[in-house]
Write a protein that holds these residues in place. Structure first.
Motif, PDB file in Angstrom:
ATOM      1  N   GLU A 302      -6.918-111.290 -48.779  1.00  7.14           N
ATOM      2  CA  GLU A 302      -5.735-111.644 -49.558  1.00  7.14           C
ATOM      3  C   GLU A 302      -4.959-110.421 -50.017  1.00  7.14           C
ATOM      4  O   GLU A 302      -3.906-110.552 -50.631  1.00  7.14           O
ATOM      5  N   SER A 303      -5.456-109.238 -49.722  1.00  3.57           N
ATOM      6  CA  SER A 303      -4.904-108.017 -50.304  1.00  3.57           C
ATOM      7  C   SER A 303      -3.480-107.731 -49.831  1.00  3.57           C
ATOM      8  O   SER A 303      -3.156-107.897 -48.652  1.00  3.57           O
ATOM      9  N   GLU A 304      -2.668-107.275 -50.767  1.00  2.00           N
ATOM     10  CA  GLU A 304      -1.320-106.837 -50.434  1.00  2.00           C
ATOM     11  C   GLU A 304      -1.318-105.422 -49.849  1.00  2.00           C
ATOM     12  O   GLU A 304      -0.277-104.911 -49.447  1.00  2.00           O
ATOM     13  N   LEU A 305      -2.484-104.785 -49.790  1.00  2.00           N
ATOM     14  CA  LEU A 305      -2.585-103.423 -49.263  1.00  2.00           C
ATOM     15  C   LEU A 305      -2.680-103.388 -47.741  1.00  2.00           C
ATOM     16  O   LEU A 305      -2.435-102.337 -47.134  1.00  2.00           O
ATOM     17  N   ALA A 306      -3.066-104.498 -47.120  1.00  2.49           N
ATOM     18  CA  ALA A 306      -3.287-104.511 -45.677  1.00  2.49           C
ATOM     19  C   ALA A 306      -2.015-104.138 -44.926  1.00  2.49           C
ATOM     20  O   ALA A 306      -0.937-104.668 -45.189  1.00  2.49           O
ATOM     21  N   GLY A 307      -2.162-103.167 -44.004  1.00  2.00           N
ATOM     22  CA  GLY A 307      -1.032-102.714 -43.203  1.00  2.00           C
ATOM     23  C   GLY A 307      -0.176-101.661 -43.892  1.00  2.00           C
ATOM     24  O   GLY A 307       0.803-101.191 -43.303  1.00  2.00           O
ATOM     25  N   ARG A 308      -0.535-101.266 -45.104  1.00  2.00           N
ATOM     26  CA  ARG A 308       0.258-100.294 -45.852  1.00  2.00           C
ATOM     27  C   ARG A 308      -0.600 -99.077 -46.181  1.00  2.00           C
ATOM     28  O   ARG A 308      -1.825 -99.151 -46.246  1.00  2.00           O
ATOM     29  N   THR A 309       0.043 -97.937 -46.387  1.00  2.00           N
ATOM     30  CA  THR A 309      -0.675 -96.717 -46.723  1.00  2.00           C
ATOM     31  C   THR A 309      -0.776 -96.569 -48.234  1.00  2.00           C
ATOM     32  O   THR A 309      -0.051 -97.211 -49.002  1.00  2.00           O
ATOM     33  N   LEU A 310      -1.664 -95.681 -48.660  1.00  2.00           N
ATOM     34  CA  LEU A 310      -1.833 -95.431 -50.097  1.00  2.00           C
ATOM     35  C   LEU A 310      -0.558 -94.871 -50.708  1.00  2.00           C
ATOM     36  O   LEU A 310      -0.226 -95.162 -51.864  1.00  2.00           O
ATOM     37  N   PHE A 366      -9.650-106.754 -53.748  1.00  3.44           N
ATOM     38  CA  PHE A 366     -10.931-106.113 -53.424  1.00  3.44           C
ATOM     39  C   PHE A 366     -12.124-107.040 -53.610  1.00  3.44           C
ATOM     40  O   PHE A 366     -12.122-107.940 -54.440  1.00  3.44           O
ATOM     41  N   HIS A 367     -13.170-106.746 -52.819  1.00  2.00           N
ATOM     42  CA  HIS A 367     -14.521-107.226 -53.077  1.00  2.00           C
ATOM     43  C   HIS A 367     -15.325-105.996 -53.509  1.00  2.00           C
ATOM     44  O   HIS A 367     -15.365-104.995 -52.793  1.00  2.00           O
ATOM     45  N   VAL A 368     -15.953-106.062 -54.664  1.00  2.00           N
ATOM     46  CA  VAL A 368     -16.645-104.897 -55.224  1.00  2.00           C
ATOM     47  C   VAL A 368     -18.070-104.842 -54.688  1.00  2.00           C
ATOM     48  O   VAL A 368     -18.820-105.816 -54.758  1.00  2.00           O
ATOM     49  N   LEU A 369     -18.463-103.672 -54.146  1.00  2.00           N
ATOM     50  CA  LEU A 369     -19.794-103.497 -53.593  1.00  2.00           C
ATOM     51  C   LEU A 369     -20.738-102.784 -54.547  1.00  2.00           C
ATOM     52  O   LEU A 369     -21.904-103.131 -54.655  1.00  2.00           O
ATOM     53  N   SER A 370     -20.256-101.738 -55.215  1.00  5.28           N
ATOM     54  CA  SER A 370     -21.146-100.934 -56.046  1.00  5.28           C
ATOM     55  C   SER A 370     -20.369-100.375 -57.219  1.00  5.28           C
ATOM     56  O   SER A 370     -19.149-100.512 -57.316  1.00  5.28           O
ATOM     57  N   GLY A 371     -21.086 -99.713 -58.090  1.00  7.16           N
ATOM     58  CA  GLY A 371     -20.466 -99.148 -59.278  1.00  7.16           C
ATOM     59  C   GLY A 371     -20.722-100.037 -60.480  1.00  7.16           C
ATOM     60  O   GLY A 371     -21.337-101.099 -60.394  1.00  7.16           O
ATOM     61  N   ARG A 427      -1.027-117.981 -60.305  1.00 10.59           N
ATOM     62  CA  ARG A 427       0.137-117.334 -59.711  1.00 10.59           C
ATOM     63  C   ARG A 427      -0.289-116.142 -58.856  1.00 10.59           C
ATOM     64  O   ARG A 427       0.214-115.939 -57.757  1.00 10.59           O
ATOM     65  N   ARG A 428      -1.242-115.361 -59.367  1.00  9.75           N
ATOM     66  CA  ARG A 428      -1.684-114.168 -58.629  1.00  9.75           C
ATOM     67  C   ARG A 428      -2.455-114.531 -57.367  1.00  9.75           C
ATOM     68  O   ARG A 428      -2.361-113.844 -56.357  1.00  9.75           O
ATOM     69  N   ARG A 429      -3.234-115.613 -57.422  1.00  5.27           N
ATOM     70  CA  ARG A 429      -4.124-115.933 -56.312  1.00  5.27           C
ATOM     71  C   ARG A 429      -3.644-117.111 -55.469  1.00  5.27           C
ATOM     72  O   ARG A 429      -4.382-117.588 -54.610  1.00  5.27           O
ATOM     73  N   PHE A 430      -2.431-117.587 -55.729  1.00  6.36           N
ATOM     74  CA  PHE A 430      -1.939-118.726 -54.958  1.00  6.36           C
ATOM     75  C   PHE A 430      -1.889-118.363 -53.471  1.00  6.36           C
ATOM     76  O   PHE A 430      -1.333-117.322 -53.098  1.00  6.36           O
ATOM     77  N   PRO A 431      -2.442-119.205 -52.595  1.00  4.49           N
ATOM     78  CA  PRO A 431      -2.526-118.865 -51.161  1.00  4.49           C
ATOM     79  C   PRO A 431      -1.202-119.092 -50.424  1.00  4.49           C
ATOM     80  O   PRO A 431      -1.088-119.970 -49.560  1.00  4.49           O
TER      81      PRO A 431
END
Length: 575
Positions: A302-310, A366-371, A427-431
């Motif tokens: 669902e991330s808006e980061l996909a296909g974009r650079t930092l 994100f899916h959080v793995l550690s920390g 609103r944030r997670r609406f598919p």
């Protein structure tokens, strides 16, 4: 002529989807709009597609799942499942994942287990994550709500004037197929790699990239003089200077302004670089780093980061975090981090600020793995009410007391009234992308049918199956769907294969239900590559997998799955 034009346009659509350069929702929306503008489909049909009852039910299910995925039940289970031997842990994990995925969003199920598996030390995570993803598919095929694909196919059936599929109509085929596939997977999982699972090994999969600023006192001095050789846990691997790579780096090498230094080793000791003035990491100076807390995350579907650079998204401002390293599968990305287009499934190692966990867009991205970051969970009371309420909705829909749409609508209202969910969270997670993709796909399917393009393909299948009869045509529809789902996304595969299935059934004068089931099960038969299914991408980088790992493990599963479906569907749903 129109039928051939539509068929060619769909071929172009498939090629663009397979290229991975464009979002499926964008392509499907563009094609649906084009069909309307060209008069292939009426505008009323486009509007009716987005008002499809099964599509509305799917959207409600996704929204209700936002509360269910925050239940701590799966987190508590994950700690118990992984005890004992690897084989026993794998069996328990697959069974539990399949059971929960039959009723909950499989992305949420995999996400809940993903962090726990990555953090535990009993069993190597690379031996568990692909089976976890596969098992979530096995569970999803057993009920109407187990996977979005089944609800999508049901929406196509309603759009075609057929009855909606029922809650457990898939079970007589799905449950035996799931059990057989889990047994096969128990053996094929032996072919998975066994990577070390300790923290040091995990962090060694990343690089630190530091740029020498123009005003840095390091400029003009050698590596030896700057004491960059004897770092605590870090090793200067290479230097990129004006497009040229210097590797290995000798102690006499003089640093220049603008040099990009690549460090490897124990990158969790990033603060070692703080004592070097004029080094810039992930958009901030090394002597002005963020907090010492490092968190590993996976970019979600669902991330808006996909296909974009930092650099494009201004990552640090969005999340108050800097990207220390990026990993894609087993590959460590060594280019300048800010210029790498991110993909769904990429693992990022973040140095986070104190308020990182307060950012409301974390769950979407994100899916959080550690920390130390922990997602906010429901209280025991909220968790019990949410799960029991959902179970009541499923039971009521199954026995015909209350339609699934009505039950989910009531439950969503209750979750909002009790403040378990908020309007802002919805609103944030609406598919939106899923809504656009499926609504547009319904329109394209209508265009394939009305133009005669679907009939062209069904005639080809009929001629190809000549001598094999209706069973040959049935197998042909299933294989076309399977090929599509391995090439594009599962929902897109269902959208393109459904009108072909209906036309083929009509050509043979057969009951359309077995052909519809061929599309439903075929669209979930994605076991060979990681890019066709969202949960495969979720585990791709955390497991440090290669494409070959999916093929070796998934091929026996795919054969067993297909054999089970092709044998059982005609028996349970006669032609």
């Amino acid at each position: 002529m129109e039928s051939w034009s539509v068929l060619i346009s769909v071929g172009i659509l498939l090629a663009l989807l397979a290229s991975g350069r464009f979002a499926p929702a964008l392509l499907f929306t563009g094609w649906a709009g084009g069909f309307v503008l060209l008069g292939i489909v009426e505008s009323g049909d486009l509007l009716a597609s987005f008002a499809n009852p099964a599509l509305a039910t799917l959207i409600l299910l996704m929204l209700v799942s936002l509360a269910l995925e925050r239940s701590h039940l799966l987190d508590q289970l994950s700690e118990r499942l992984l005890r004992g031997s690897e084989r026993l842990a794998l069996l328990r994990l697959m069974g539990t994942s399949a059971l929960f995925s039959a009723f909950l969003n499989n992305t949420a199920v995999v996400a809940s287990f993903l962090g726990a598996i990555s953090r535990q030390r009993q069993v190597t995570s690379s031996r568990l994550l692909i089976p976890l993803s596969f098992a979530s598919i096995f569970g999803g095929i057993t009920t109407l709500i187990g996977t979005s694909t089944n609800l999508v196919v049901s929406s196509f059936a309603v759009s075609a004037g057929l009855p909606a599929l029922e809650m457990f109509q898939f079970s007589l085929v799905g449950v035996p197929v799931a059990l057989v596939c889990m047994l096969v997977l128990l053996f094929s999982a032996r072919l998975l790699p066994s990577h070390r699972n300790d923290e040091q090994e995990s962090t060694q999969e990343y690089f630190l990239a530091a740029r020498v600023t123009r005003d840095s006192p390091l400029v003009g001095k050698s590596i030896e003089e700057n004491r960059l050789r004897s770092l605590d846990g870090l090793f200067l691997l290479e230097i990129e200077r004006e497009g040229h790579l210097i590797s290995p780096v000798g102690p006499e090498e003089i640093l220049h302004a603008g040099d990009l230094l690549a460090f490897t080793g124990e990158v969790h000791k990033v603060q070692t670089l703080q004592r070097f003035p004029g080094l810039e990491l992930f958009g901030s100076r090394a002597d002005d780093l963020l907090a010492t807390n490092l968190v590993e995350v996976v970019v979600s579907n669902e991330s808006e980061l996909a296909g974009r650079t930092l650099q494009e998204v201004d990552f640090r401002t969005m999340f108050n975090a800097g990207v220390v390293g990026i990993r894609r599968g087993e590959k460590r990305l060594k280019e300048q981090l800010g210029r790498i287009p991110l993909r769904v499934g990429d693992s990022l190692l973040l140095a986070v600020g104190a308020d990182f966990m307060q950012h409301r867009n974390l769950d979407r991205n994100f899916h959080v793995l550690s920390g130390s970051l922990q997602r906010p969970k429901l209280s025991d009371t909220q968790s019990a009410l949410a799960l029991s309420g959902f179970a009541a909705v499923v039971v009521a829909a199954t026995i015909g007391v209350l339609p699934l749409f009505h039950g989910l609508l009531l439950m969503l209202g209750a979750l909002l009234a009790s403040k378990t969910l908020t309007v802002g969270e919805l609103r944030r997670r609406f598919p939106f992308e899923l809504l656009l993709l499926i609504g547009s796909a319904l329109t394209i399917a209508k265009g394939l049918e009305d133009s005669g393009a679907a009939l062209l393909v069904s005639n080809f299948i009929q001629s190809y199956a000549n001598g094999f009869g209706i069973m040959g045509a049935f197998i042909g529809v299933y294989l076309i769907t399977l090929l599509l789902t391995e090439t594009v996304t599962n929902n897109a595969a269902a959208a393109l294969a459904f009108p072909i299935a209906i036309s083929t059934a009509q050509a043979f004068g057969a009951d359309p239900l077995p052909f519809i089931m061929a599309v439903a099960f075929g669209a979930s038969a994605c076991f060979l590559i990681p890019f066709g299914y969202q949960t495969h991408l979720m585990v791709y980088s955390p497991g440090r997998y290669r494409m070959l790992d999916y093929i070796r493990t998934g091929l026996p599963v795919s054969v067993a799955y297909s054999a089970g479906v092709l044998v059982l569907v005609p028996l349970v749903f006669p032609f």
